[in-house]
Design a protein around this motif. Sequence first.
Motif, mmCIF file in Angstrom:
data_model
loop_
_atom_site.group_PDB
_atom_site.id
_atom_site.type_symbol
_atom_site.label_atom_id
_atom_site.label_comp_id
_atom_site.label_asym_id
_atom_site.label_seq_id
_atom_site.Cartn_x
_atom_site.Cartn_y
_atom_site.Cartn_z
ATOM 1 N N GLU A 160 44.441 31.179 29.220
ATOM 2 C CA GLU A 160 44.044 30.364 30.366
ATOM 3 C C GLU A 160 45.268 29.927 31.154
ATOM 4 O O GLU A 160 46.280 29.518 30.576
ATOM 5 N N PHE A 161 45.153 30.029 32.480
ATOM 6 C CA PHE A 161 46.234 29.649 33.383
ATOM 7 C C PHE A 161 45.675 28.717 34.454
ATOM 8 O O PHE A 161 44.631 29.007 35.048
ATOM 9 N N ALA A 162 46.361 27.626 34.683
ATOM 10 C CA ALA A 162 45.979 26.670 35.718
ATOM 11 C C ALA A 162 46.992 26.743 36.843
ATOM 12 O O ALA A 162 48.199 26.825 36.600
ATOM 13 N N GLY A 163 46.488 26.737 38.054
ATOM 14 C CA GLY A 163 47.376 26.797 39.205
ATOM 15 C C GLY A 163 46.598 26.637 40.490
ATOM 16 O O GLY A 163 45.494 26.088 40.498
ATOM 17 N N VAL A 164 47.166 27.145 41.571
ATOM 18 C CA VAL A 164 46.554 27.052 42.893
ATOM 19 C C VAL A 164 46.150 28.457 43.338
ATOM 20 O O VAL A 164 46.951 29.393 43.264
ATOM 21 N N LEU A 165 44.911 28.590 43.779
ATOM 22 C CA LEU A 165 44.412 29.889 44.238
ATOM 23 C C LEU A 165 45.212 30.342 45.454
ATOM 24 O O LEU A 165 45.247 29.661 46.480
ATOM 25 N N ALA A 166 45.877 31.486 45.319
ATOM 26 C CA ALA A 166 46.768 31.975 46.372
ATOM 27 C C ALA A 166 46.320 33.301 46.969
ATOM 28 O O ALA A 166 46.850 33.727 47.992
ATOM 29 N N GLY A 167 45.363 33.970 46.334
ATOM 30 C CA GLY A 167 44.918 35.241 46.875
ATOM 31 C C GLY A 167 43.750 35.817 46.112
ATOM 32 O O GLY A 167 43.521 35.483 44.938
ATOM 33 N N TYR A 168 42.997 36.669 46.800
ATOM 34 C CA TYR A 168 41.876 37.375 46.197
ATOM 35 C C TYR A 168 41.762 38.712 46.894
ATOM 36 O O TYR A 168 41.712 38.775 48.124
ATOM 37 N N ASP A 169 41.749 39.786 46.105
ATOM 38 C CA ASP A 169 41.647 41.122 46.679
ATOM 39 C C ASP A 169 40.790 42.003 45.782
ATOM 40 O O ASP A 169 41.233 42.431 44.717
ATOM 41 N N ASN A 170 39.543 42.199 46.193
ATOM 42 C CA ASN A 170 38.635 43.112 45.486
ATOM 43 C C ASN A 170 38.536 42.804 43.984
ATOM 44 O O ASN A 170 38.573 43.704 43.153
ATOM 45 N N GLY A 171 38.463 41.526 43.647
ATOM 46 C CA GLY A 171 38.331 41.133 42.251
ATOM 47 C C GLY A 171 39.623 40.691 41.592
ATOM 48 O O GLY A 171 39.589 40.028 40.555
ATOM 49 N N ASP A 172 40.755 41.080 42.144
ATOM 50 C CA ASP A 172 42.045 40.635 41.608
ATOM 51 C C ASP A 172 42.334 39.228 42.142
ATOM 52 O O ASP A 172 42.178 38.959 43.334
ATOM 53 N N PHE A 194 46.104 38.433 38.465
ATOM 54 C CA PHE A 194 45.285 38.867 37.337
ATOM 55 C C PHE A 194 44.289 39.892 37.859
ATOM 56 O O PHE A 194 43.581 39.639 38.833
ATOM 57 N N LEU A 195 44.266 41.053 37.220
ATOM 58 C CA LEU A 195 43.381 42.130 37.650
ATOM 59 C C LEU A 195 41.927 41.795 37.327
ATOM 60 O O LEU A 195 41.643 41.057 36.374
ATOM 61 N N LYS A 196 41.030 42.351 38.117
ATOM 62 C CA LYS A 196 39.591 42.099 37.980
ATOM 63 C C LYS A 196 39.117 42.260 36.535
ATOM 64 O O LYS A 196 38.384 41.432 36.019
ATOM 65 N N ASN A 197 39.569 43.329 35.863
ATOM 66 C CA ASN A 197 39.099 43.593 34.499
ATOM 67 C C ASN A 197 39.734 42.671 33.456
ATOM 68 O O ASN A 197 39.331 42.677 32.300
ATOM 69 N N GLU A 198 40.710 41.847 33.856
ATOM 70 C CA GLU A 198 41.336 40.874 32.953
ATOM 71 C C GLU A 198 40.653 39.505 33.013
ATOM 72 O O GLU A 198 40.712 38.735 32.070
ATOM 73 N N VAL A 199 40.015 39.205 34.153
ATOM 74 C CA VAL A 199 39.493 37.863 34.421
ATOM 75 C C VAL A 199 38.083 37.694 33.865
ATOM 76 O O VAL A 199 37.145 38.349 34.294
ATOM 77 N N ALA A 200 37.957 36.765 32.911
ATOM 78 C CA ALA A 200 36.641 36.431 32.362
ATOM 79 C C ALA A 200 35.960 35.395 33.254
ATOM 80 O O ALA A 200 34.752 35.442 33.460
ATOM 81 N N LEU A 201 36.747 34.455 33.809
ATOM 82 C CA LEU A 201 36.198 33.370 34.612
ATOM 83 C C LEU A 201 37.295 32.747 35.452
ATOM 84 O O LEU A 201 38.425 32.569 34.985
ATOM 85 N N CYS A 202 36.946 32.424 36.678
ATOM 86 C CA CYS A 202 37.837 31.637 37.533
ATOM 87 C C CYS A 202 36.988 30.495 38.064
ATOM 88 O O CYS A 202 35.915 30.722 38.642
#
Length: 151
Positions: A113-125, A137-145
């Motif tokens: 788990e990583f806490a921070g500030v949302l800085a970008g979103y690109d096709n699931g990444d 974090f790549l789409k296939n790595e992310v369980a939940l945001c």
Amino acid sequence: MAKITELVTKLALPVVEEAGCELWDVEYVREAGSWYLRVYIDKPDGVDILDCETVSRALSDLLDEADPIEGSYTLEVSSAGAERPLKRPGDYERFMGSPVAVKLYQAKEGRKEFAGVLAGYDNGDVTVTVGERRMTFLKNEVALCRLRIEF
């Protein structure tokens, strides 16, 4: 055949909008042997119990009439919550620059788990500024945001 959540979304959308709210999400899940249909709503000045009751009553009648779900289930209408999950591209766009928590399927740098500030979103990444670092974090790595409240 359309998924139950898609059918319920179509039924719920006008009801939720008529109540002055936004439809955030619809879930149909099995927990402890029972089925739950959860409808999450939002509005700019916050959702209160009366909003939930208004939507629940109207939607319950529509669901009884349309009967899109076989068997019994419990309908729950609630606020999307302050620490709501981000699921659609529009959610990420709307909350760009907000504090988030990203949970991963597999540990990265010894953490899941990583806490921070949302800085970008690109096709699931998902890109998050964690301290002084930008991490993607790549789409296939992310369980939940989800949004994160800072105190």
